[in-house]
Write a protein that holds these residues in place. Structure first.
Motif, PDB file in Angstrom:
ATOM      1  N   ASP A 180       0.879  -1.314  -0.120  1.00 34.66           N
ATOM      2  CA  ASP A 180       0.181   0.050  -0.023  1.00 34.66           C
ATOM      3  C   ASP A 180       0.884   1.177   0.105  1.00 34.66           C
ATOM      4  O   ASP A 180       1.987   1.344   0.481  1.00 34.66           O
ATOM      5  CB  ASP A 180      -0.981   0.080   1.310  1.00 34.66           C
ATOM      6  N   ASP A 181       0.243   2.335  -0.582  1.00 29.20           N
ATOM      7  CA  ASP A 181       0.966   3.652  -0.351  1.00 29.20           C
ATOM      8  C   ASP A 181       2.450   3.456  -1.042  1.00 29.20           C
ATOM      9  O   ASP A 181       3.231   4.106  -0.648  1.00 29.20           O
ATOM     10  CB  ASP A 181       1.210   4.261   1.049  1.00 29.20           C
ATOM     11  N   GLU A 237      -4.208   4.488  -6.671  1.00 32.87           N
ATOM     12  CA  GLU A 237      -5.004   5.109  -5.493  1.00 32.87           C
ATOM     13  C   GLU A 237      -5.435   6.687  -5.879  1.00 32.87           C
ATOM     14  O   GLU A 237      -4.671   7.230  -6.556  1.00 32.87           O
ATOM     15  CB  GLU A 237      -4.435   5.368  -4.280  1.00 32.87           C
TER      16      GLU A 237
HETATM   17 MG    MG Z   1      -3.399   3.016   0.148  1.00 36.54          MG
END
Ligand code: MG
Ligand code: C2E
Ligand code: MG
Ligand code: MG
Length: 274
Positions: A180-181, A237
């Motif tokens: 993630d990220d 995202e």
């Molecule tokens: Mg994220």
């Protein structure tokens, strides 16, 4: 404890800080009972195939409905939950709840859907973490192949060898792993090579400017190529506009998530919308 008290008495002379620490304490006390009082809930945000717009997955996002404070955002209480260790029972509640929702989705005969669940650093480091995941899978009847756990680079950097072992154990359960990220941590390509992951989620920081800023577009394009050359699925995202989506499609990004498609929704709305 003694150290904490020392710090608090020091803060008596700094009214502003003292007020803040009192607020912190009140929030901590309130968070303690949040699970028992049934104040936690999950919202679900769709992930769609960039090419076709078809629903592919849902990310479970935690919310805290506090009787006085109203809806508290995870950015405001997850750090506190991490600090106090409350993230361990809360994280288990999140996983169980997300898997239960998914079960009802399948039982209703809906299109196949992956469920994505965020995991925090402290939770991941628990000795019993893999056992907890295994237990929840069995107890909820969740199909492991339809569960993706979202980890972040920074939490994997702390003890990379132990992290890799734990990630392998999770994959042996049949669940998949997403980073993630991506791009906001200490991205080391060497580490990336060694992590047994299935998917990269490009942070919205990089997506924001892709339709206007050629450097942002170049970065996203490079991340997509990198991910694909490592055999990974790539998600963007923070897709907020049609223009974002167009650029992402052009660069072959697999999945997209963001306000352009939908905000995170309460379960009932998710069910009726998709
Ligand atoms: Mg994220
Ligand atoms: P994340 O996992 O990177 O989740 C994406 C965040 O971006 C969510 O914020 C989501 O509402 C927001 N978002 C989605 N699309 C857009 C968009 O188009 N534009 C913008 N500006 N934002 C968008 P949210 O729900 O406030 O969650 C914030 C963070 O809190 C999450 O970031 C995740 O790190 C953490 N979090 C949320 N739920 C959980 C949980 O159950 N467990 C743990 N450990 N962390 C969680
Ligand atoms: Mg996430
Ligand atoms: Mg993010």
């Amino acid at each position: 404890r003694a150290k904490e008290q020392g710090r608090n008495s020091f803060q008596l002379y700094q009214p502003a800080m003292n007020a803040r620490s009192l607020e912190h304490l009140a929030l901590e006390t309130a968070l303690h009972g949040a699970v028992q009082r049934d104040e936690l809930l999950l919202h679900f945000q769709p992930l769609v195939r960039a090419e076709s717009g078809e629903l592919a997955a849902a990310e479970a996002l935690l919310r805290w409905q506090h009787p006085e404070l109203g809806l508290v955002s995870p950015a405001d209480f997850i750090p506190l939950a991490e600090e106090t260790g409350l993230i361990v029972p809360i994280g288990e509640w999140v996983l169980r709840h997300a898997c239960t929702r998914h079960r009802s989705w399948c039982d209703a005969g809906r299109v196949p859907l992956r469920m994505m669940v965020n995991i925090s650093a402290r939770q991941f480091r628990q000795e019993t973490f893999v056992d907890m995941v295994r237990r929840v899978l069995v107890e909820t009847g969740m199909e492991p192949a339809l569960l993706t756990l979202e980890l972040t680079e920074s939490m994997l950097m702390e003890d990379t060898e132990a992290s890799v072992v734990r990630m392998q154990q999770l994959r042996e359960l049949g669940v998949s792993l997403a980073l993630d990220d991506f791009g906001t941590g200490y991205s080391s390509l060497a580490y990336l090579k060694g992590f047994p992951i299935d998917e990269l989620k490009i942070d919205r920081l990089f997506v924001r400017g892709i339709d206007r800023n050629p450097r942002d577009a170049a970065l996203v394009s490079a991340i997509v190529s990198l991910g694909h050359s490592l055999g990974l699925r790539v998600v963007a995202e923070g897709v907020e506009t049609r223009a974002h989506l167009d650029v992402l499609r052009r660069h072959g990004c697999d999945l997209a998530q963001g306000f352009h498609f939908s905000q995170p929704l309460p379960w009932q709305s998710f069910l009726t919308t998709y």
